[in-house]
Design a protein around this motif. Sequence first.
Motif, PDB file in Angstrom:
ATOM      1  N   ALA A 157      26.986  49.448  19.652  1.00  0.00           N
ATOM      2  CA  ALA A 157      26.511  50.827  19.591  1.00  0.00           C
ATOM      3  C   ALA A 157      27.684  51.766  19.301  1.00  0.00           C
ATOM      4  N   PRO A 158      27.466  52.819  18.506  1.00  0.00           N
ATOM      5  CA  PRO A 158      28.545  53.753  18.156  1.00  0.00           C
ATOM      6  C   PRO A 158      29.351  54.278  19.338  1.00  0.00           C
ATOM      7  N   PRO A 159      28.732  54.630  20.489  1.00  0.00           N
ATOM      8  CA  PRO A 159      29.562  55.090  21.616  1.00  0.00           C
ATOM      9  C   PRO A 159      30.528  54.014  22.119  1.00  0.00           C
ATOM     10  N   ALA A 160      30.108  52.747  22.032  1.00  0.00           N
ATOM     11  CA  ALA A 160      30.998  51.660  22.439  1.00  0.00           C
ATOM     12  C   ALA A 160      32.139  51.503  21.445  1.00  0.00           C
ATOM     13  N   LEU A 161      31.827  51.648  20.159  1.00  0.00           N
ATOM     14  CA  LEU A 161      32.873  51.572  19.130  1.00  0.00           C
ATOM     15  C   LEU A 161      33.925  52.655  19.360  1.00  0.00           C
ATOM     16  N   LYS A 162      33.473  53.824  19.751  1.00  0.00           N
ATOM     17  CA  LYS A 162      34.407  54.926  20.003  1.00  0.00           C
ATOM     18  C   LYS A 162      35.336  54.599  21.167  1.00  0.00           C
ATOM     19  N   LEU A 163      34.793  53.994  22.222  1.00  0.00           N
ATOM     20  CA  LEU A 163      35.618  53.628  23.376  1.00  0.00           C
ATOM     21  C   LEU A 163      36.693  52.616  22.991  1.00  0.00           C
ATOM     22  N   LEU A 164      36.384  51.776  22.021  1.00  0.00           N
ATOM     23  CA  LEU A 164      37.302  50.687  21.642  1.00  0.00           C
ATOM     24  C   LEU A 164      38.081  51.001  20.373  1.00  0.00           C
ATOM     25  N   LEU A 181      35.267  45.728  29.727  1.00  0.00           N
ATOM     26  CA  LEU A 181      36.413  45.121  29.059  1.00  0.00           C
ATOM     27  C   LEU A 181      37.678  45.943  29.287  1.00  0.00           C
ATOM     28  N   LEU A 182      37.577  47.243  29.120  1.00  0.00           N
ATOM     29  CA  LEU A 182      38.744  48.109  29.309  1.00  0.00           C
ATOM     30  C   LEU A 182      39.237  48.064  30.754  1.00  0.00           C
ATOM     31  N   SER A 183      38.299  48.055  31.692  1.00  0.00           N
ATOM     32  CA  SER A 183      38.673  47.999  33.110  1.00  0.00           C
ATOM     33  C   SER A 183      39.389  46.695  33.435  1.00  0.00           C
ATOM     34  N   MET A 184      38.862  45.585  32.942  1.00  0.00           N
ATOM     35  CA  MET A 184      39.487  44.285  33.213  1.00  0.00           C
ATOM     36  C   MET A 184      40.859  44.181  32.559  1.00  0.00           C
ATOM     37  N   LEU A 185      40.982  44.722  31.348  1.00  0.00           N
ATOM     38  CA  LEU A 185      42.282  44.697  30.674  1.00  0.00           C
ATOM     39  C   LEU A 185      43.313  45.516  31.455  1.00  0.00           C
ATOM     40  N   ALA A 186      42.907  46.674  31.952  1.00  0.00           N
ATOM     41  CA  ALA A 186      43.832  47.505  32.731  1.00  0.00           C
ATOM     42  C   ALA A 186      44.293  46.771  33.979  1.00  0.00           C
ATOM     43  N   THR A 187      43.370  46.088  34.647  1.00  0.00           N
ATOM     44  CA  THR A 187      43.720  45.317  35.841  1.00  0.00           C
ATOM     45  C   THR A 187      44.662  44.176  35.497  1.00  0.00           C
ATOM     46  N   ALA A 188      44.366  43.476  34.394  1.00  0.00           N
ATOM     47  CA  ALA A 188      45.209  42.351  33.987  1.00  0.00           C
ATOM     48  C   ALA A 188      46.617  42.812  33.661  1.00  0.00           C
ATOM     49  N   ARG A 189      46.745  43.975  33.030  1.00  0.00           N
ATOM     50  CA  ARG A 189      48.071  44.493  32.680  1.00  0.00           C
ATOM     51  C   ARG A 189      48.839  44.917  33.930  1.00  0.00           C
ATOM     52  N   GLN A 190      48.146  45.506  34.880  1.00  0.00           N
ATOM     53  CA  GLN A 190      48.804  45.884  36.136  1.00  0.00           C
ATOM     54  C   GLN A 190      49.314  44.650  36.874  1.00  0.00           C
ATOM     55  N   GLN A 191      48.493  43.602  36.893  1.00  0.00           N
ATOM     56  CA  GLN A 191      48.902  42.369  37.563  1.00  0.00           C
ATOM     57  C   GLN A 191      50.099  41.748  36.867  1.00  0.00           C
ATOM     58  N   PHE A 192      50.108  41.834  35.523  1.00  0.00           N
ATOM     59  CA  PHE A 192      51.235  41.285  34.769  1.00  0.00           C
ATOM     60  C   PHE A 192      52.515  42.062  35.072  1.00  0.00           C
ATOM     61  N   GLN A 193      52.400  43.389  35.102  1.00  0.00           N
ATOM     62  CA  GLN A 193      53.574  44.217  35.373  1.00  0.00           C
ATOM     63  C   GLN A 193      54.113  43.970  36.775  1.00  0.00           C
ATOM     64  N   SER A 194      53.214  43.811  37.730  1.00  0.00           N
ATOM     65  CA  SER A 194      53.663  43.610  39.109  1.00  0.00           C
ATOM     66  C   SER A 194      54.291  42.240  39.325  1.00  0.00           C
ATOM     67  N   SER A 195      54.023  41.315  38.390  1.00  0.00           N
ATOM     68  CA  SER A 195      54.598  39.969  38.522  1.00  0.00           C
ATOM     69  C   SER A 195      56.006  39.875  37.961  1.00  0.00           C
ATOM     70  N   ILE A 196      56.443  40.942  37.236  1.00  0.00           N
ATOM     71  CA  ILE A 196      57.787  40.937  36.654  1.00  0.00           C
ATOM     72  C   ILE A 196      58.788  41.347  37.726  1.00  0.00           C
ATOM     73  N   PRO A 197      59.796  40.546  37.986  1.00  0.00           N
ATOM     74  CA  PRO A 197      60.794  40.907  39.013  1.00  0.00           C
ATOM     75  C   PRO A 197      61.459  42.233  38.661  1.00  0.00           C
ATOM     76  N   GLN A 198      61.608  43.096  39.649  1.00  0.00           N
ATOM     77  CA  GLN A 198      62.241  44.395  39.440  1.00  0.00           C
ATOM     78  C   GLN A 198      63.767  44.233  39.517  1.00  0.00           C
ATOM     79  N   THR A 199      64.451  44.604  38.451  1.00  0.00           N
ATOM     80  CA  THR A 199      65.914  44.512  38.444  1.00  0.00           C
ATOM     81  C   THR A 199      66.499  45.752  39.116  1.00  0.00           C
ATOM     82  N   LYS A 200      67.570  45.555  39.841  1.00  0.00           N
ATOM     83  CA  LYS A 200      68.212  46.688  40.513  1.00  0.00           C
ATOM     84  C   LYS A 200      68.911  47.578  39.500  1.00  0.00           C
ATOM     85  N   ARG A 201      68.611  48.855  39.564  1.00  0.00           N
ATOM     86  CA  ARG A 201      69.262  49.781  38.655  1.00  0.00           C
ATOM     87  C   ARG A 201      70.637  50.154  39.213  1.00  0.00           C
ATOM     88  N   ARG A 202      71.580  50.289  38.305  1.00  0.00           N
ATOM     89  CA  ARG A 202      72.908  50.705  38.708  1.00  0.00           C
ATOM     90  C   ARG A 202      72.867  52.172  39.132  1.00  0.00           C
TER      91      ARG A 202
END
Length: 325
Positions: free
Chosen positions: A14-21, A299-320
């Motif tokens: 549907a056109p509204p879905a196309l717009k969201l994506l 789909l957008l909600s699940m992708l956002a969650t997956a990206r957050q989980q991916f980011q949180s799994s990356i070890p945080q390096t100590k900033r100088r």
Amino acid sequence: MNMETILVTGADLAPPALKLLSNFELIFAGKAPTEDDVIALCKRHNPIGVIVRYGKFARAAMEAAPALRVISRHGAGVDVIDLDAARALGIDVRAAVGVNAAAVAEHAAALLLASAKSTVKLDERMREGHWDKSTHKSQELGGKTVGLVGLGAIGRRFARIADAMDMKVIGFDPGARDLPDYVEKVSLGDIWTRSDVISLHCPLTDSNRMMINADVLAKCKRGVMLVNTARGGLVDEDALLDALRSGQVFAAGLDSFAQEPLAADHPFLKEANVVLSPHVGGVSVETYVNLGLTAANNLLSMLATARQQFQSSIPQTKRRTKGSS
């Protein structure tokens, strides 16, 4: 900059879905994609997400798309998706639950009325020049008992329609809670023995496959009517044909089948007491839009969650800090 790809196992959204994506490249598989078609598209485009409209989405397709993170169902049933494979591969799956409830319930009511009133047969007879006023007798539904297998959003909506027609409504669903007072919750055995009409509104699982079989039909009242707007695999089609021909089943209204599309030589096509439709119970102008929007938002909600989980799994390096060596 290359856009991430979303595969749609259908010809459109549907056109509204196309717009969201609009921030993604959308790939459409066509009106009737085969499993091989879907696998080939996954290999070629490596989508990050898939919206499943038509056909099955199996492990081979998932494995063909290493980037795949989410699968959004353009509908309520997820039996067309290999959930075990998705779980094993870490792919999230979500369905558009309840969005098509009104459309499916209304279609079930239409099939029931067509079966009880022989409207399709009468229409054909009139077009052939007949006037069956003196010979035709329909069945009244008021006062009859309808047994619902499944009391989710669709089953409950259908129950309201049946109650409005003065039918007694009984239902089986182990997970159902807070039912309206016009629905009597009963055992599955009671559904078979007490119902004048049986209407199926449950998902297909390994445990209920071919639940409508010869043994069950033999337990039913003679002249029972069957409506199936759920999944074809719930019904043993050979057993139903035998019951229709013997008169044990008066009529059946069927929107789903064991194999789809229905084969050109399928015996249902020659049975006068079967009303058929091509698995369109959930299709309406309104549902087309709402399913598309829900599938896209899921789909957008699940992708956002997956990206957050991916980011949180990356070890945080100590900033100088300033002045540190």
